[in-house]
Design a protein around this motif. Structure first.
Motif, PDB file in Angstrom:
ATOM      1  N   SER A   9       0.834  -1.205   0.000  1.00 49.12           N
ATOM      2  CA  SER A   9       0.000   0.000   0.000  1.00 49.12           C
ATOM      3  C   SER A   9       0.869   1.255   0.000  1.00 49.12           C
ATOM      4  O   SER A   9       0.578   2.218  -0.708  1.00 49.12           O
ATOM      5  CB  SER A   9      -0.919   0.040   1.215  1.00 49.12           C
ATOM      6  N   LYS A  10       1.934   1.239   0.807  1.00 53.21           N
ATOM      7  CA  LYS A  10       2.848   2.383   0.870  1.00 53.21           C
ATOM      8  C   LYS A  10       3.513   2.613  -0.479  1.00 53.21           C
ATOM      9  O   LYS A  10       3.615   3.759  -0.936  1.00 53.21           O
ATOM     10  CB  LYS A  10       3.908   2.175   1.945  1.00 53.21           C
ATOM     11  N   LYS A  11       3.944   1.563  -1.122  1.00 49.52           N
ATOM     12  CA  LYS A  11       4.595   1.690  -2.429  1.00 49.52           C
ATOM     13  C   LYS A  11       3.653   2.336  -3.445  1.00 49.52           C
ATOM     14  O   LYS A  11       4.039   3.258  -4.174  1.00 49.52           O
ATOM     15  CB  LYS A  11       5.041   0.309  -2.920  1.00 49.52           C
ATOM     16  N   GLU A  12       2.404   1.880  -3.490  1.00 49.84           N
ATOM     17  CA  GLU A  12       1.415   2.451  -4.414  1.00 49.84           C
ATOM     18  C   GLU A  12       1.111   3.906  -4.067  1.00 49.84           C
ATOM     19  O   GLU A  12       1.022   4.767  -4.943  1.00 49.84           O
ATOM     20  CB  GLU A  12       0.128   1.620  -4.414  1.00 49.84           C
ATOM     21  N   LEU A  13       0.944   4.184  -2.774  1.00 46.85           N
ATOM     22  CA  LEU A  13       0.650   5.554  -2.337  1.00 46.85           C
ATOM     23  C   LEU A  13       1.816   6.480  -2.660  1.00 46.85           C
ATOM     24  O   LEU A  13       1.611   7.595  -3.147  1.00 46.85           O
ATOM     25  CB  LEU A  13       0.342   5.580  -0.841  1.00 46.85           C
ATOM     26  N   ASP A  14       3.047   6.033  -2.410  1.00 49.42           N
ATOM     27  CA  ASP A  14       4.221   6.850  -2.723  1.00 49.42           C
ATOM     28  C   ASP A  14       4.280   7.191  -4.204  1.00 49.42           C
ATOM     29  O   ASP A  14       4.621   8.320  -4.572  1.00 49.42           O
ATOM     30  CB  ASP A  14       5.507   6.138  -2.302  1.00 49.42           C
ATOM     31  N   ALA A  15       3.939   6.225  -5.053  1.00 51.97           N
ATOM     32  CA  ALA A  15       3.932   6.480  -6.497  1.00 51.97           C
ATOM     33  C   ALA A  15       2.895   7.543  -6.847  1.00 51.97           C
ATOM     34  O   ALA A  15       3.159   8.441  -7.662  1.00 51.97           O
ATOM     35  CB  ALA A  15       3.650   5.191  -7.263  1.00 51.97           C
ATOM     36  N   LEU A  16       1.726   7.484  -6.223  1.00 47.42           N
ATOM     37  CA  LEU A  16       0.693   8.486  -6.475  1.00 47.42           C
ATOM     38  C   LEU A  16       1.118   9.866  -5.974  1.00 47.42           C
ATOM     39  O   LEU A  16       0.918  10.868  -6.652  1.00 47.42           O
ATOM     40  CB  LEU A  16      -0.620   8.071  -5.809  1.00 47.42           C
ATOM     41  N   LEU A  17       1.709   9.893  -4.783  1.00 42.64           N
ATOM     42  CA  LEU A  17       2.131  11.169  -4.210  1.00 42.64           C
ATOM     43  C   LEU A  17       3.255  11.823  -5.004  1.00 42.64           C
ATOM     44  O   LEU A  17       3.410  13.040  -4.972  1.00 42.64           O
ATOM     45  CB  LEU A  17       2.562  10.981  -2.749  1.00 42.64           C
ATOM     46  N   SER A  18       4.029  11.028  -5.714  1.00 45.80           N
ATOM     47  CA  SER A  18       5.124  11.591  -6.507  1.00 45.80           C
ATOM     48  C   SER A  18       4.706  11.919  -7.941  1.00 45.80           C
ATOM     49  O   SER A  18       5.490  12.486  -8.698  1.00 45.80           O
ATOM     50  CB  SER A  18       6.311  10.629  -6.524  1.00 45.80           C
ATOM     51  N   ASP A  19       3.470  11.615  -8.302  1.00 49.28           N
ATOM     52  CA  ASP A  19       2.963  11.912  -9.641  1.00 49.28           C
ATOM     53  C   ASP A  19       2.691  13.413  -9.752  1.00 49.28           C
ATOM     54  O   ASP A  19       1.846  13.950  -9.044  1.00 49.28           O
ATOM     55  CB  ASP A  19       1.680  11.118  -9.903  1.00 49.28           C
ATOM     56  N   GLU A  20       3.409  14.091 -10.634  1.00 46.02           N
ATOM     57  CA  GLU A  20       3.262  15.548 -10.746  1.00 46.02           C
ATOM     58  C   GLU A  20       1.868  15.958 -11.207  1.00 46.02           C
ATOM     59  O   GLU A  20       1.430  17.070 -10.931  1.00 46.02           O
ATOM     60  CB  GLU A  20       4.329  16.143 -11.658  1.00 46.02           C
ATOM     61  N   ASN A  21       1.142  15.063 -11.889  1.00 44.55           N
ATOM     62  CA  ASN A  21      -0.228  15.379 -12.295  1.00 44.55           C
ATOM     63  C   ASN A  21      -1.175  15.458 -11.098  1.00 44.55           C
ATOM     64  O   ASN A  21      -2.267  16.001 -11.209  1.00 44.55           O
ATOM     65  CB  ASN A  21      -0.752  14.332 -13.282  1.00 44.55           C
TER      66      ASN A  21
END
Length: 150
Positions: A69-81
Motif C-alpha cells: 500500500s505504501k509503495k502504491e501511495l508513494d507512487a501516487l504522491l510523486s505523480d506531478e499530475n
C-alpha cells in the motif's frame, strides 16, 4: 422515486458534497473496500485523468500488505499530475479486531508528522480511519476533502 433522490441528496449534504462539482478518484489495493464504499455512496465508477480529489483506501486489518500500500501511495504522491490534488486516505475495516490503529497505519505508510491535522483546509493529505460496512468514519473524511472542492 422522489424519496430516493431526497435520500441521495441528503447523503451528499451530510458529507459536505452538496452543490459542489468534483471528480474524485478512489484507489487502493484489492480488497481494501473501494467497491463497498462506492456502493455505499451510490457513486458512478468513472476513472478520470483530471480529478479534484483522490481517495486512497487501505485495509487496516491486512497488515501484511501495508508495504505494498505504501509503495502504491508513494507512487501516487510523486505523480506531478496529482501534485495539487488533496489525498484522503481511508484506513478501512477498523471494526475487525486487531486492525491497525491510526498511528500504526500512519507509521507504515510513512505519514507520521506529514498529514495536515483534521479540519485544516490549507494542506492536502489526511488519514481517516473507518468501517465502510459499519457506516462510520468515512463521512468525516469526505467532509474534510469537501473543503478543497469548489
Amino acid at each position: 422515486m422522489m424519496f430516493l433522490f431526497d435520500w441521495f441528496y441528503g447523503i451528499l449534504a451530510s458529507l459536505g458534497l452538496w452543490q459542489k462539482e468534483a471528480k474524485m478518484l478512489f484507489l487502493g489495493l484489492d480488497n481494501a473496500g473501494k467497491t463497498t464504499l462506492l456502493h455505499m455512496l451510490k457513486y458512478e465508477k468513472d476513472y478520470h485523468a483530471k480529478v479534484d480529489a483522490l481517495v486512497y483506501l487501505v485495509d487496516a486489518y491486512d497488515k501484511e500488505r501495508f508495504a505494498e500500500s505504501k509503495k502504491e501511495l508513494d507512487a501516487l504522491l510523486s505523480d506531478e499530475n496529482l501534485a495539487a490534488v488533496p489525498f484522503l486516505i481511508l484506513g478501512n475495516k477498523i471494526d475487525i479486531p486487531y486492525a491497525a490503529s491510526e498511528d500504526e497505519l500512519r507509521y507504515h505508510l510513512g505519514l507520521t508528522g506529514v498529514t495536515t491535522g483534521k479540519g485544516k483546509v490549507n494542506l492536502k493529505l489526511e488519514v481517516f480511519m473507518c468501517s465502510i460496512v459499519g457506516k462510520m468514519g468515512y463521512g468525516d473524511g469526505f467532509k474534510w476533502v469537501s473543503q478543497y472542492i469548489k
